[in-house]
Design a protein around this motif. Structure first.
Motif, PDB file in Angstrom:
ATOM      1  N   PRO A  36       1.259  -1.090  -0.274  1.00 11.12           N
ATOM      2  CA  PRO A  36      -0.046   0.018  -0.045  1.00 11.12           C
ATOM      3  C   PRO A  36       0.472   1.149  -0.318  1.00 11.12           C
ATOM      4  CG  PRO A  36      -0.238  -1.550   1.734  1.00 11.12           C
ATOM      5  CD  PRO A  36       0.737  -1.946   1.235  1.00 11.12           C
ATOM      6  N   ASN A  37       0.079   2.636  -0.286  1.00 12.02           N
ATOM      7  CA  ASN A  37       0.931   4.005   0.068  1.00 12.02           C
ATOM      8  C   ASN A  37       1.638   3.813   1.390  1.00 12.02           C
ATOM      9  OD1 ASN A  37      -1.753   4.758  -1.841  1.00 12.02           O
ATOM     10  ND2 ASN A  37       0.163   5.545  -2.629  1.00 12.02           N
ATOM     11  N   GLY A  38       2.856   3.654   1.171  1.00 12.42           N
ATOM     12  CA  GLY A  38       3.934   4.674   2.483  1.00 12.42           C
ATOM     13  C   GLY A  38       3.558   3.181   3.807  1.00 12.42           C
ATOM     14  N   LYS A  41       8.104   1.020  -0.372  1.00 17.05           N
ATOM     15  CA  LYS A  41       8.717   0.584  -1.285  1.00 17.05           C
ATOM     16  C   LYS A  41       9.861   1.849  -1.852  1.00 17.05           C
ATOM     17  CE  LYS A  41       4.504   0.550  -3.389  1.00 17.05           C
ATOM     18  NZ  LYS A  41       4.068   1.688  -2.383  1.00 17.05           N
ATOM     19  N   TYR A  52      20.135   7.402   0.543  1.00 16.28           N
ATOM     20  CA  TYR A  52      19.424   7.206   1.448  1.00 16.28           C
ATOM     21  C   TYR A  52      19.761   5.834   1.865  1.00 16.28           C
ATOM     22  CZ  TYR A  52      14.469   9.023   1.555  1.00 16.28           C
ATOM     23  OH  TYR A  52      13.827   9.882   1.242  1.00 16.28           O
ATOM     24  N   HIS A 194       1.851   0.033  -8.378  1.00 16.62           N
ATOM     25  CA  HIS A 194       0.650  -0.025  -7.517  1.00 16.62           C
ATOM     26  C   HIS A 194      -0.301  -0.857  -8.916  1.00 16.62           C
ATOM     27  CE1 HIS A 194       0.813   1.589  -4.517  1.00 16.62           C
ATOM     28  NE2 HIS A 194       1.288   2.757  -4.650  1.00 16.62           N
TER      29      HIS A 194
HETATM   30  N1  LIG Z   1      12.025  11.806   3.468  1.00 15.27           N
HETATM   31  C1  LIG Z   1      11.920  11.606   3.942  1.00 15.27           C
HETATM   32  N2  LIG Z   1      11.106  12.393   5.405  1.00 15.27           N
HETATM   33  C2  LIG Z   1      10.076  11.597   5.915  1.00 15.27           C
HETATM   34  N3  LIG Z   1       9.626  10.443   5.621  1.00 15.27           N
HETATM   35  C3  LIG Z   1       9.763   9.859   5.121  1.00 15.27           C
HETATM   36  C4  LIG Z   1      10.757  10.371   3.673  1.00 15.27           C
HETATM   37  N4  LIG Z   1      10.686   9.006   2.765  1.00 15.27           N
HETATM   38  C5  LIG Z   1       9.743   8.883   3.547  1.00 15.27           C
HETATM   39  N5  LIG Z   1       9.215   9.037   4.266  1.00 15.27           N
HETATM   40  C6  LIG Z   1       7.745   8.641   4.897  1.00 15.27           C
HETATM   41  O1  LIG Z   1       7.974   6.868   5.062  1.00 15.27           O
HETATM   42  C7  LIG Z   1       7.098   6.321   4.523  1.00 15.27           C
HETATM   43  C8  LIG Z   1       7.071   5.399   3.021  1.00 15.27           C
HETATM   44  O2  LIG Z   1       7.113   6.320   2.077  1.00 15.27           O
HETATM   45  P1  LIG Z   1       7.344   5.533   0.957  1.00 15.27           P
HETATM   46  O3  LIG Z   1       7.732   6.764   0.170  1.00 15.27           O
HETATM   47  O4  LIG Z   1       8.845   4.490   1.024  1.00 15.27           O
HETATM   48  O5  LIG Z   1       6.336   4.822   0.683  1.00 15.27           O
HETATM   49  P2  LIG Z   1       5.926   4.041  -0.451  1.00 15.27           P
HETATM   50  O6  LIG Z   1       5.319   2.724  -0.405  1.00 15.27           O
HETATM   51  O7  LIG Z   1       6.988   3.975  -1.709  1.00 15.27           O
HETATM   52  O8  LIG Z   1       4.145   4.769  -0.833  1.00 15.27           O
HETATM   53  P3  LIG Z   1       4.013   5.145  -2.405  1.00 15.27           P
HETATM   54  O9  LIG Z   1       2.855   3.618  -3.234  1.00 15.27           O
HETATM   55  O10 LIG Z   1       2.535   5.823  -1.995  1.00 15.27           O
HETATM   56  O11 LIG Z   1       4.885   5.479  -3.904  1.00 15.27           O
HETATM   57  C9  LIG Z   1       5.804   6.979   4.777  1.00 15.27           C
HETATM   58  O12 LIG Z   1       5.126   7.277   5.664  1.00 15.27           O
HETATM   59  C10 LIG Z   1       6.377   9.006   4.134  1.00 15.27           C
HETATM   60  O13 LIG Z   1       6.072   9.554   4.723  1.00 15.27           O
END
Ligand SMILES: Nc1ncnc2c1ncn2[C@@H]1O[C@H](COP(=O)(O)OP(=O)(O)OP(=O)(O)O)[C@@H](O)[C@H]1O
Ligand SMILES: [Mg+2]
Length: 240
Positions: A36-38, A41, A52, A194
């Motif tokens: 899911p979002n967040g 990934k 990072y 997705h």
């Molecule tokens: N640079 C950052 N600073 C603060 N929080 C971050 C940062 N990068 C990611 N996050 C947080 O870490 C969590 C994971 O984010 P990430 O972008 O890896 O998710 P994702 O699985 O790629 O989501 P999506 O499917 O929406 O792209 C989220 O809660 C996001 O807000």
């Protein structure tokens, strides 16, 4: 193993984006990274590609620990990536966008660069646009161009973050075919997406993240029928 991710943790303030994720990937695998979002990934791709540094845990590429290397060092090892939000150079032509990675690497002759860019644009059906400014491409074409850009330096490992996002269905099929072709020529790929129909069509293995945890890892069939995935990812509405 080509890539070994071992208990990688990454936090942002109080938020644990990755909570000790371990994944091992062999050369030639085509892995779909979903969730899911967040769920973490993009954070995981950022840790692999050096944007990072994990707070703890290690990432190995072959025998080498890469988790403390800089992005350009990781790129030079042959790990290429695309971004969730396209990073093409809008004010340059499509052809010049392709030249930049090759020029940065500096190992290819002008003739090789031209040959390679021509063949990539042909496969991505962007040849007719080679002299257009990238800003004139559709969102989907920019995604194709970005995949083309990383292919200019012929990386062995590809990290693709949502390459199908906003891509027209017809272009999507084209991109799927191109990724399958890259896989058949020996590339190892992690695809974050997705777009489940595309993922299920082209990936041989799925890894599922949820809120920073690895939920499951297996064949598409086993993952899609996993109760934890149905709960976490598909909200219980998925029929298998
Ligand atoms: N640079 C950052 N600073 C603060 N929080 C971050 C940062 N990068 C990611 N996050 C947080 O870490 C969590 C994971 O984010 P990430 O972008 O890896 O998710 P994702 O699985 O790629 O989501 P999506 O499917 O929406 O792209 C989220 O809660 C996001 O807000
Ligand atoms: Mg993301």
């Amino acid at each position: 193993m080509m890539l070994s991710i071992h208990r990688v943790q990454k936090s942002f303030g109080g938020l644990q984006a990755l909570s000790g994720v371990s994944i091992s990937i062999k050369g030639g695998e085509f892995v779909g990274l979903i969730g899911p979002n967040g769920s973490g990934k993009t954070t995981l791709l950022n840790c692999i590609s050096g944007l990072y540094t994990p707070d703890s845990g290690t990432i190995r590429f072959g025998d080498q620990i890469i988790s403390k290397l800089k992005p350009y060092q990781i790129y030079h090892l042959g790990i290429g990536r695309t971004f969730q939000i396209s990073k093409v150079f809008n004010r340059l032509t499509v052809m010049d966008n392709l030249m930049i990675p090759a020029l940065t690497e500096g190992r290819m002759s002008r003739k090789e660069m031209e040959k390679r860019s021509h063949s990539i644009l042909e496969k991505l059906r962007l040849l007719a646009h080679s002299d257009s400014l990238a800003e004139n491409l559709s969102g989907g074409q920019k995604k194709l161009l970005e995949v083309g850009m990383i292919m200019m330096t012929d990386p062995v490992f590809l990290l693709l973050d949502e390459p199908f996002g906003g891509v027209h269905p017809e272009l999507k099929n084209q991109l799927e075919d191109y990724l399958c072709e890259l896989h058949s020529t020996g590339k190892t790929i992690i695809l974050v997406s997705h777009e489940m129909p595309s993922v299920l069509r082209i990936c041989r293995r799925l890894v599922v993240l949820d809120r920073g945890w690895l939920v499951t890892d297996g064949t598409p069939d086993s993952v899609c029928s996993d109760e934890r995935v149905i709960q976490a990812y598909l909200g219980g509405n998925h029929e298998t």
